[in-house]
Design an enzyme around this catalytic site. Structure first.
Site, PDB file in Angstrom:
ATOM      1  N   HIS A  67       4.609  -5.761  -8.021  1.00 60.56           N
ATOM      2  CA  HIS A  67       5.025  -6.702  -8.220  1.00 60.56           C
ATOM      3  C   HIS A  67       4.324  -8.204  -7.953  1.00 60.56           C
ATOM      4  O   HIS A  67       3.834  -8.127  -7.501  1.00 60.56           O
ATOM      5  CB  HIS A  67       6.457  -6.352  -7.882  1.00 60.56           C
ATOM      6  CG  HIS A  67       7.567  -6.123  -6.802  1.00 60.56           C
ATOM      7  ND1 HIS A  67       8.272  -6.472  -6.168  1.00 60.56           N
ATOM      8  CD2 HIS A  67       5.506  -6.703  -5.954  1.00 60.56           C
ATOM      9  CE1 HIS A  67       8.326  -6.484  -5.119  1.00 60.56           C
ATOM     10  NE2 HIS A  67       6.360  -6.470  -4.316  1.00 60.56           N
ATOM     11  N   CYS A  78       3.766 -12.438  -1.342  1.00 61.10           N
ATOM     12  CA  CYS A  78       4.417 -12.391  -2.144  1.00 61.10           C
ATOM     13  C   CYS A  78       4.346 -13.308  -3.732  1.00 61.10           C
ATOM     14  O   CYS A  78       4.957 -12.148  -4.742  1.00 61.10           O
ATOM     15  CB  CYS A  78       5.870 -11.802  -1.388  1.00 61.10           C
ATOM     16  SG  CYS A  78       5.898 -10.775  -0.412  1.00 61.10           S
ATOM     17  N   HIS A  90       1.126  -7.587  -5.966  1.00 59.23           N
ATOM     18  CA  HIS A  90       0.171  -6.745  -5.361  1.00 59.23           C
ATOM     19  C   HIS A  90       1.046  -5.356  -5.313  1.00 59.23           C
ATOM     20  O   HIS A  90       2.320  -5.655  -7.002  1.00 59.23           O
ATOM     21  CB  HIS A  90       0.909  -7.768  -3.625  1.00 59.23           C
ATOM     22  CG  HIS A  90       2.257  -7.964  -3.515  1.00 59.23           C
ATOM     23  ND1 HIS A  90       2.891  -8.954  -3.731  1.00 59.23           N
ATOM     24  CD2 HIS A  90       3.197  -7.183  -2.704  1.00 59.23           C
ATOM     25  CE1 HIS A  90       4.177  -8.744  -3.625  1.00 59.23           C
ATOM     26  NE2 HIS A  90       4.609  -7.927  -3.615  1.00 59.23           N
ATOM     27  N   HIS A 137       3.517  -1.967  -3.653  1.00 55.99           N
ATOM     28  CA  HIS A 137       4.035  -0.578  -2.226  1.00 55.99           C
ATOM     29  C   HIS A 137       4.207   0.316  -2.375  1.00 55.99           C
ATOM     30  O   HIS A 137       3.794   0.631  -3.871  1.00 55.99           O
ATOM     31  CB  HIS A 137       5.659  -1.575  -1.824  1.00 55.99           C
ATOM     32  CG  HIS A 137       5.665  -3.482  -1.861  1.00 55.99           C
ATOM     33  ND1 HIS A 137       5.166  -3.597  -0.036  1.00 55.99           N
ATOM     34  CD2 HIS A 137       6.196  -3.625  -2.622  1.00 55.99           C
ATOM     35  CE1 HIS A 137       5.256  -4.946  -0.223  1.00 55.99           C
ATOM     36  NE2 HIS A 137       6.087  -5.534  -1.610  1.00 55.99           N
ATOM     37  N   HIS A 188       3.992   3.893 -10.567  1.00 59.81           N
ATOM     38  CA  HIS A 188       2.547   3.250 -11.167  1.00 59.81           C
ATOM     39  C   HIS A 188       2.282   2.383 -12.106  1.00 59.81           C
ATOM     40  O   HIS A 188       2.461   2.276 -13.174  1.00 59.81           O
ATOM     41  CB  HIS A 188       1.312   4.231 -11.496  1.00 59.81           C
ATOM     42  CG  HIS A 188       0.684   4.686  -9.731  1.00 59.81           C
ATOM     43  ND1 HIS A 188       1.369   5.759  -9.266  1.00 59.81           N
ATOM     44  CD2 HIS A 188      -0.291   4.393  -9.375  1.00 59.81           C
ATOM     45  CE1 HIS A 188       1.059   6.119  -8.170  1.00 59.81           C
ATOM     46  NE2 HIS A 188      -0.083   5.382  -8.560  1.00 59.81           N
ATOM     47  N   GLU A 204      10.227  -1.291   0.790  1.00 61.87           N
ATOM     48  CA  GLU A 204       8.519  -1.370   0.837  1.00 61.87           C
ATOM     49  C   GLU A 204       7.714  -0.829   1.499  1.00 61.87           C
ATOM     50  O   GLU A 204       6.474  -0.935   1.180  1.00 61.87           O
ATOM     51  CB  GLU A 204       9.091  -3.372   0.214  1.00 61.87           C
ATOM     52  CG  GLU A 204       9.571  -3.003  -1.254  1.00 61.87           C
ATOM     53  CD  GLU A 204       9.640  -4.818  -1.355  1.00 61.87           C
ATOM     54  OE1 GLU A 204       9.220  -5.100  -2.916  1.00 61.87           O
ATOM     55  OE2 GLU A 204       9.313  -5.549  -0.336  1.00 61.87           O
TER      56      GLU A 204
END
Length: 121
Positions: free
Chosen positions: A15, A26, A30, A32, A72, A111
């Site tokens: 995201h 952020c 990137h 998580h 994914h 996260e």
């Protein structure tokens, strides 16, 4: 509520958060390894004949959906109209799944190993 149960699920996704300062990490693309926890609740009279809030096996539909539709993937594309924060994701999941699981009382999203966001209506 008298009884609460929960089950944990895992998935990975990417995201990018909007509205942050240009130097905020952020704001960049990137990903998580997320943890989602569904919590279900019932009063004494709401337990089924066996004594369950809900059989954990009944949560398999959520697991299948999460694997097929969220794992994914890029959350910005899935959560259209929402900035894909953990807070928004917790509410998004609750709203999608509460019709399937009327006992759903809250959703938690992590996260990182040390952070959680929670939605409870």
């Amino acid at each position: 509520m008298a009884f609460r149960i929960s089950k944990e699920f895992h998935f990975s996704a990417s995201h990018r958060l909007e509205g942050l300062a240009p130097e905020h990490p952020c704001g960049r693309l990137h990903g998580h390894n997320y943890i989602v926890e569904l919590e279900l609740a019932a009063r004494d009279e709401g337990l089924d004949a066996v004594g369950f809030v809900r059989d954990y096996g009944d949560l398999g539909d959520f697991r299948k959906w999460l694997d097929a539709e969220v794992d994914h993937r890029h959350l910005n594309e899935l959560m259209e109209g929402l900035n894909p924060t953990a807070e928004h994701m917790a509410r998004w999941l609750y709203e999608r799944w509460s019709p399937n699981y009327p006992e759903l009382s809250g959703v938690r999203v992590s996260e990182t190993p040390k952070t959680w966001a929670e939605y409870r209506p």
